[in-house]
Design a protein around this motif. Structure first.
Motif, PDB file in Angstrom:
ATOM      1  N   SER A 143       0.823  -1.201   0.000  1.00  0.00           N
ATOM      2  CA  SER A 143       0.000   0.000   0.000  1.00  0.00           C
ATOM      3  C   SER A 143       0.859   1.253   0.000  1.00  0.00           C
ATOM      4  CB  SER A 143      -0.921  -0.011   1.220  1.00  0.00           C
ATOM      5  OG  SER A 143      -1.704   1.159   1.270  1.00  0.00           O
ATOM      6  N   ALA A 144       1.951   1.230   0.761  1.00  0.00           N
ATOM      7  CA  ALA A 144       2.843   2.393   0.821  1.00  0.00           C
ATOM      8  C   ALA A 144       3.491   2.651  -0.534  1.00  0.00           C
ATOM      9  CB  ALA A 144       3.911   2.177   1.887  1.00  0.00           C
ATOM     10  N   GLU A 145       3.894   1.577  -1.215  1.00  0.00           N
ATOM     11  CA  GLU A 145       4.513   1.743  -2.525  1.00  0.00           C
ATOM     12  C   GLU A 145       3.497   2.281  -3.534  1.00  0.00           C
ATOM     13  OE1 GLU A 145       7.432  -0.871  -5.364  1.00  0.00           O
ATOM     14  OE2 GLU A 145       5.478  -1.738  -4.879  1.00  0.00           O
ATOM     15  N   ARG A 146       2.259   1.805  -3.447  1.00  0.00           N
ATOM     16  CA  ARG A 146       1.221   2.315  -4.339  1.00  0.00           C
ATOM     17  C   ARG A 146       1.049   3.821  -4.155  1.00  0.00           C
ATOM     18  NH1 ARG A 146      -4.895   0.139  -3.951  1.00  0.00           N
ATOM     19  NH2 ARG A 146      -4.614   0.802  -1.795  1.00  0.00           N
ATOM     20  N   THR A 147       1.015   4.266  -2.900  1.00  0.00           N
ATOM     21  CA  THR A 147       0.869   5.695  -2.631  1.00  0.00           C
ATOM     22  C   THR A 147       2.039   6.487  -3.201  1.00  0.00           C
ATOM     23  OG1 THR A 147      -0.388   5.243  -0.611  1.00  0.00           O
ATOM     24  CG2 THR A 147       0.582   7.433  -0.825  1.00  0.00           C
ATOM     25  N   GLU A 148       3.259   5.958  -3.064  1.00  0.00           N
ATOM     26  CA  GLU A 148       4.440   6.635  -3.607  1.00  0.00           C
ATOM     27  C   GLU A 148       4.342   6.784  -5.120  1.00  0.00           C
ATOM     28  OE1 GLU A 148       7.895   4.540  -2.401  1.00  0.00           O
ATOM     29  OE2 GLU A 148       7.628   4.948  -0.252  1.00  0.00           O
TER      30      GLU A 148
END
Length: 341
Positions: free
Chosen positions: A323-328
């Motif tokens: 999820s964090a990578e998607r946001t980035e």
């Protein structure tokens, strides 16, 4: 934002402008006439909105005539910022007050005697206009650009303004209407609302004319890659993502490289190869998180997906590792889509 409502049966990317008494939406940012308007008097807002289980960061605006309009932001903070400002505008209307927000397109009010188009042509005059330079910062070379300070200096010397404070307002309007573009992290961050003023009167804040031939290239002794003309921009982000094919709808791992000039997301065979398999043009595109996709086979149970809708209405679905990578990725693509060429 993505929008669905009484005028659209499907989700459409729209340029949305919050006014003091309503929300206007345009097909493109440069359009002079809106596709429509939702009046805020007597309306209510609902967030988070669960009407679309597979779409994230959706909020619902219900007009006084009980018409529902749905909007989808790219990520949580963006949705909450829209909801907060719309609620404030509705509250001001109910209390007989006037609402204004610095970052909205129509909040900068200039005298009617100022013609931004004519001013832009004067700024670009080869002899009397702003000089385009090759500037270097953070191991990057910015070609055909100029500093924020030089813009204000020129406005003062040409008697377009009385003082530097007026110059900031005028330059911010030029930036808002697309006559100036930010180059580099400092000016881009301010243009995206991370500063009190969209335009910076600083010697290390760089800008360029949109049709000037601006490009940025690396200038590092550690970089042994020769940048070709079509790949001349700085790499903003790179890594592997899952991509769904358009023809067979199957998922494949691809290496993605995001550049800011031109605004393309190129994808490669992760096993190697210098030539890209394809590219997604990001200028004017919209990117949002999604939980699931209709009529497609899930790759795995986690499905951390996001969707890119290009200016010509082509849809791309990608999956990150977390999820964090998607946001980035969403934030990086969104920034390039706004400011890249």
């Amino acid at each position: 934002l993505l929008m669905q409502g009484s005028m659209f049966n499907t989700w459409k990317p729209m340029w949305v402008v919050l006014l003091e008494d309503g929300i206007e939406f345009y097909k493109r940012k440069a359009d002079n006439s809106p596709k429509g308007m939702v009046p805020l008097k007597g309306s209510s807002i609902n967030s988070p909105c669960q009407d679309f289980g597979k779409r994230m960061f959706v909020f619902k605006l219900t007009a006084a005539k009980q018409q529902d309009h749905f909007f989808q932001a790219a990520y949580l903070e963006e949705r909450d910022a829209w909801v907060r400002d719309i609620k404030k505008a509705i509250h001001c209307i109910d209390g007989g007050q006037r609402f204004a927000r610095k970052s909205t397109r129509k909040s900068i009010r200039l005298p009617e005697t100022i013609n931004l188009s004519a001013l832009y042509l004067s700024m670009k005059d080869p002899e009397k206009g702003i000089k385009e330079l090759k500037l270097e910062k953070d191991k990057k070379v910015f070609n055909h650009c100029f500093t924020g300070t030089s813009v204000i200096d020129w406005l003062v010397s040409s008697n377009s303004i009385r003082n530097r404070k007026e110059g900031l307002m005028l330059a911010s309007s030029l930036l808002s209407e697309g006559y100036l573009q930010p180059a580099g992290d400092t000016s881009k961050a301010a243009a995206e609302g991370l500063s009190d003023i969209p335009f910076l009167d600083l010697s290390d804040a760089y800008y360029y004319f949109p049709d000037s031939g601006f490009f940025c290239e690396g200038n590092s002794s550690d970089d042994d890659v020769v940048l070709k003309e079509e790949f001349r921009g700085i790499v903003v982000k790179q890594g592997c993502l899952l991509k769904q094919g358009h023809r067979r709808k199957n998922w494949k791992v691809r290496k993605f490289v995001l550049r800011d000039d031109p605004a393309y997301l190129h994808y490669y065979d992760p096993a190697g190869g210098e030539e890209p398999l394809g590219a997604i043009h990001l200028r004017g595109s919209v990117v949002t998180a999604v939980e699931d996709m209709p009529d497609s086979k899930k790759y795995d149970a986690d499905n951390i997906l996001f969707e890119i809708i290009t200016a010509n209405d082509t849809h791309y679905y990608l999956q990150a590792a977390s999820s964090a990578e998607r946001t980035e990725w969403i934030r990086a693509i969104q920034a390039v889509a706004r400011t890249g060429k």
